[in-house]
Scaffold this motif. Sequence first.
Motif, PDB file in Angstrom:
ATOM      1  N   MET A   1       0.840  -1.186   0.000  1.00 43.81           N
ATOM      2  CA  MET A   1       0.000   0.000   0.000  1.00 43.81           C
ATOM      3  C   MET A   1       0.882   1.246   0.000  1.00 43.81           C
ATOM      4  O   MET A   1       1.974   1.229   0.573  1.00 43.81           O
ATOM      5  CB  MET A   1      -0.924  -0.016   1.224  1.00 43.81           C
ATOM      6  N   ARG A   2       0.415   2.301  -0.648  1.00 44.24           N
ATOM      7  CA  ARG A   2       1.190   3.540  -0.729  1.00 44.24           C
ATOM      8  C   ARG A   2       0.625   4.594   0.225  1.00 44.24           C
ATOM      9  O   ARG A   2      -0.539   4.982   0.113  1.00 44.24           O
ATOM     10  CB  ARG A   2       1.194   4.066  -2.156  1.00 44.24           C
ATOM     11  N   PHE A   3       1.470   5.047   1.141  1.00 39.96           N
ATOM     12  CA  PHE A   3       1.122   6.071   2.126  1.00 39.96           C
ATOM     13  C   PHE A   3       1.799   7.382   1.727  1.00 39.96           C
ATOM     14  O   PHE A   3       3.031   7.442   1.652  1.00 39.96           O
ATOM     15  CB  PHE A   3       1.634   5.692   3.514  1.00 39.96           C
ATOM     16  N   LEU A   4       1.022   8.416   1.483  1.00 39.03           N
ATOM     17  CA  LEU A   4       1.573   9.748   1.264  1.00 39.03           C
ATOM     18  C   LEU A   4       1.334  10.579   2.519  1.00 39.03           C
ATOM     19  O   LEU A   4       0.190  10.884   2.867  1.00 39.03           O
ATOM     20  CB  LEU A   4       0.932  10.421   0.050  1.00 39.03           C
ATOM     21  N   PHE A   5       2.417  10.930   3.208  1.00 43.74           N
ATOM     22  CA  PHE A   5       2.332  11.777   4.395  1.00 43.74           C
ATOM     23  C   PHE A   5       2.512  13.225   3.962  1.00 43.74           C
ATOM     24  O   PHE A   5       3.424  13.544   3.200  1.00 43.74           O
ATOM     25  CB  PHE A   5       3.406  11.383   5.414  1.00 43.74           C
ATOM     26  N   ALA A  27       6.617  -1.679   7.986  1.00 48.48           N
ATOM     27  CA  ALA A  27       5.630  -2.755   7.784  1.00 48.48           C
ATOM     28  C   ALA A  27       5.588  -3.214   6.326  1.00 48.48           C
ATOM     29  O   ALA A  27       4.798  -4.095   5.981  1.00 48.48           O
ATOM     30  CB  ALA A  27       4.251  -2.280   8.220  1.00 48.48           C
ATOM     31  N   GLY A  28       6.415  -2.596   5.478  1.00 50.50           N
ATOM     32  CA  GLY A  28       6.498  -3.011   4.088  1.00 50.50           C
ATOM     33  C   GLY A  28       5.746  -2.137   3.116  1.00 50.50           C
ATOM     34  O   GLY A  28       5.707  -2.427   1.913  1.00 50.50           O
ATOM     35  N   HIS A  29       5.135  -1.060   3.601  1.00 51.57           N
ATOM     36  CA  HIS A  29       4.397  -0.160   2.719  1.00 51.57           C
ATOM     37  C   HIS A  29       5.347   0.853   2.080  1.00 51.57           C
ATOM     38  O   HIS A  29       6.431   1.138   2.598  1.00 51.57           O
ATOM     39  CB  HIS A  29       3.306   0.576   3.499  1.00 51.57           C
ATOM     40  N   GLU A  30       4.931   1.408   0.964  1.00 50.64           N
ATOM     41  CA  GLU A  30       5.688   2.483   0.323  1.00 50.64           C
ATOM     42  C   GLU A  30       5.284   3.806   0.971  1.00 50.64           C
ATOM     43  O   GLU A  30       4.097   4.058   1.191  1.00 50.64           O
ATOM     44  CB  GLU A  30       5.394   2.526  -1.172  1.00 50.64           C
ATOM     45  N   VAL A  31       6.274   4.634   1.235  1.00 51.11           N
ATOM     46  CA  VAL A  31       6.027   5.893   1.939  1.00 51.11           C
ATOM     47  C   VAL A  31       6.766   7.037   1.261  1.00 51.11           C
ATOM     48  O   VAL A  31       7.941   6.903   0.904  1.00 51.11           O
ATOM     49  CB  VAL A  31       6.478   5.799   3.420  1.00 51.11           C
ATOM     50  N   ILE A  32       6.076   8.160   1.084  1.00 51.71           N
ATOM     51  CA  ILE A  32       6.686   9.420   0.685  1.00 51.71           C
ATOM     52  C   ILE A  32       6.157  10.494   1.616  1.00 51.71           C
ATOM     53  O   ILE A  32       4.979  10.484   1.990  1.00 51.71           O
ATOM     54  CB  ILE A  32       6.366   9.781  -0.788  1.00 51.71           C
ATOM     55  N   VAL A  33       7.028  11.415   2.003  1.00 50.98           N
ATOM     56  CA  VAL A  33       6.623  12.554   2.833  1.00 50.98           C
ATOM     57  C   VAL A  33       6.681  13.811   1.970  1.00 50.98           C
ATOM     58  O   VAL A  33       7.737  14.169   1.444  1.00 50.98           O
ATOM     59  CB  VAL A  33       7.548  12.721   4.059  1.00 50.98           C
ATOM     60  N   GLN A 107       0.129   8.055  -7.322  1.00 48.58           N
ATOM     61  CA  GLN A 107      -1.137   7.360  -7.035  1.00 48.58           C
ATOM     62  C   GLN A 107      -1.135   6.652  -5.672  1.00 48.58           C
ATOM     63  O   GLN A 107      -1.196   5.416  -5.593  1.00 48.58           O
ATOM     64  CB  GLN A 107      -1.465   6.364  -8.151  1.00 48.58           C
ATOM     65  N   PRO A 108      -1.063   7.432  -4.587  1.00 42.22           N
ATOM     66  CA  PRO A 108      -1.107   6.826  -3.250  1.00 42.22           C
ATOM     67  C   PRO A 108      -2.475   6.220  -2.954  1.00 42.22           C
ATOM     68  O   PRO A 108      -3.478   6.573  -3.576  1.00 42.22           O
ATOM     69  CB  PRO A 108      -0.835   8.019  -2.328  1.00 42.22           C
ATOM     70  N   ASP A 109      -2.481   5.314  -1.980  1.00 42.36           N
ATOM     71  CA  ASP A 109      -3.742   4.704  -1.546  1.00 42.36           C
ATOM     72  C   ASP A 109      -4.387   5.478  -0.408  1.00 42.36           C
ATOM     73  O   ASP A 109      -5.593   5.376  -0.199  1.00 42.36           O
ATOM     74  CB  ASP A 109      -3.476   3.263  -1.084  1.00 42.36           C
ATOM     75  N   VAL A 110      -3.577   6.242   0.327  1.00 43.73           N
ATOM     76  CA  VAL A 110      -4.094   6.989   1.469  1.00 43.73           C
ATOM     77  C   VAL A 110      -3.184   8.183   1.731  1.00 43.73           C
ATOM     78  O   VAL A 110      -1.972   8.123   1.514  1.00 43.73           O
ATOM     79  CB  VAL A 110      -4.196   6.087   2.728  1.00 43.73           C
ATOM     80  N   HIS A 125     -10.281  14.883  -1.415  1.00 46.50           N
ATOM     81  CA  HIS A 125     -11.622  15.046  -2.009  1.00 46.50           C
ATOM     82  C   HIS A 125     -11.540  15.041  -3.536  1.00 46.50           C
ATOM     83  O   HIS A 125     -12.358  14.378  -4.202  1.00 46.50           O
ATOM     84  CB  HIS A 125     -12.241  16.351  -1.522  1.00 46.50           C
ATOM     85  N   ARG A 126     -10.588  15.730  -4.076  1.00 45.15           N
ATOM     86  CA  ARG A 126     -10.448  15.825  -5.535  1.00 45.15           C
ATOM     87  C   ARG A 126     -10.234  14.469  -6.180  1.00 45.15           C
ATOM     88  O   ARG A 126     -10.789  14.175  -7.243  1.00 45.15           O
ATOM     89  CB  ARG A 126      -9.288  16.765  -5.872  1.00 45.15           C
ATOM     90  N   PHE A 127      -9.436  13.609  -5.519  1.00 45.86           N
ATOM     91  CA  PHE A 127      -9.095  12.322  -6.117  1.00 45.86           C
ATOM     92  C   PHE A 127      -9.858  11.148  -5.505  1.00 45.86           C
ATOM     93  O   PHE A 127      -9.614   9.994  -5.863  1.00 45.86           O
ATOM     94  CB  PHE A 127      -7.584  12.073  -5.993  1.00 45.86           C
TER      95      PHE A 127
END
Length: 382
Positions: A1-5, A27-33, A107-110, A125-127
């Motif tokens: 899963m992709r997490f965008l902080f 935990a193995g997720h992809e992360v970008i800040v 294209q993050p998931d959250v 909201h937009r996406f």
Amino acid sequence: MRFLFVSGGSAGAVFPITPLALAARNAGHEVIVGATENVMPLVAATGLPGAPITSRTMFDFMQRDRHGNPLEIPKDPHERNLFNGRGMARLALGSMEGLVPLVERWQPDVLVAGALSYAAPLVAHRFGLPWVRHALNMGEPSIIDLSAAAELAPELEEMGLSAIPEPDMYVEICPPGARRPDAGPAQFMRYVPFNTQRALEPWMYAKGDRPRVLVSAGSRVTADYEADALSALVEKVAGLDVELLIAAPQEIADALGDLPDNVRAGCVPLDVVLRTCDLLVHRAGGNTMLHAIVCGVPQLVIPAMPKQVGMSARLAEYGAAIMLTAGQDDSPENVAKACRELLEDPAYKARTDELSREIAGLPAPHDVTVAITEMVRARARG
């Protein structure tokens, strides 16, 4: 899963969200800040990948209106909170130019955003993405949200919204015993201190026979910001028979000049040094406040900004701190008297330890990562 902080433009906005971002990555997720360009070195220091979403600083947006006209910081406390909300809303608008293409391409998931990062709910909201609002401290005044919404009114109307979209989850890092009375439902998370590091010296993890007092004016001290306040605070506690530590960038510490043998000044790793302290004297920074609670250290808080007064008062009412008002009752005599009371009365330490145990009993960042992934999957299933 992709997490965008999504973070703001200071250490006080980056550090609180870092433990959850690290937990998600571990935990193995992809992360970008995503954050302002000027804090990218701080993001890099966490070991996380960072993407600049605006080349302007947070202060640029605070100090000028939408049309570039300079603004003065209001002296009235209520107006100052409104001022902060409007400034953070302008930061959100300025961040859209970098955040929108980042979401389109990656294209993050959250989205997980600091409490004052108002760009995240607009982009979510937009996406059509789920978003999580992450507390930055023990609770900002709600008037800041209302002021931000007022500043964003034209954009919200354009999007067919009457208010800033509510989050799918709110991550709370304030211990329940010191929460705002009007705080709503939340996913609690254990506050994990995070700060930059340096090579440790023995005095940092082992103190001497005297009580150890740490003085700090926060992570944003510069020659032009809070340096005078730090110097004044140091002068007020300098007469105490204690070992005195002054947490400050090295250039600010050097400007203090020659110091007595019982005083050390410079950049210190708070997560190590605070655990050796008997008292923290500071300007009520939210991270610093929670950090001291975790380490079981009573506090003398002198809020630098109106938004810090509520959380400082709650901590004092709980019995874990004494609060003095800047410019009113923070005379050298009152500061020294409060320090002696905090050092000599064991009740302050006992109440602080109660809050510390409360924090330790809350879900860890890993547990909250699992809760977020489950929320995202449930939302996708409809």
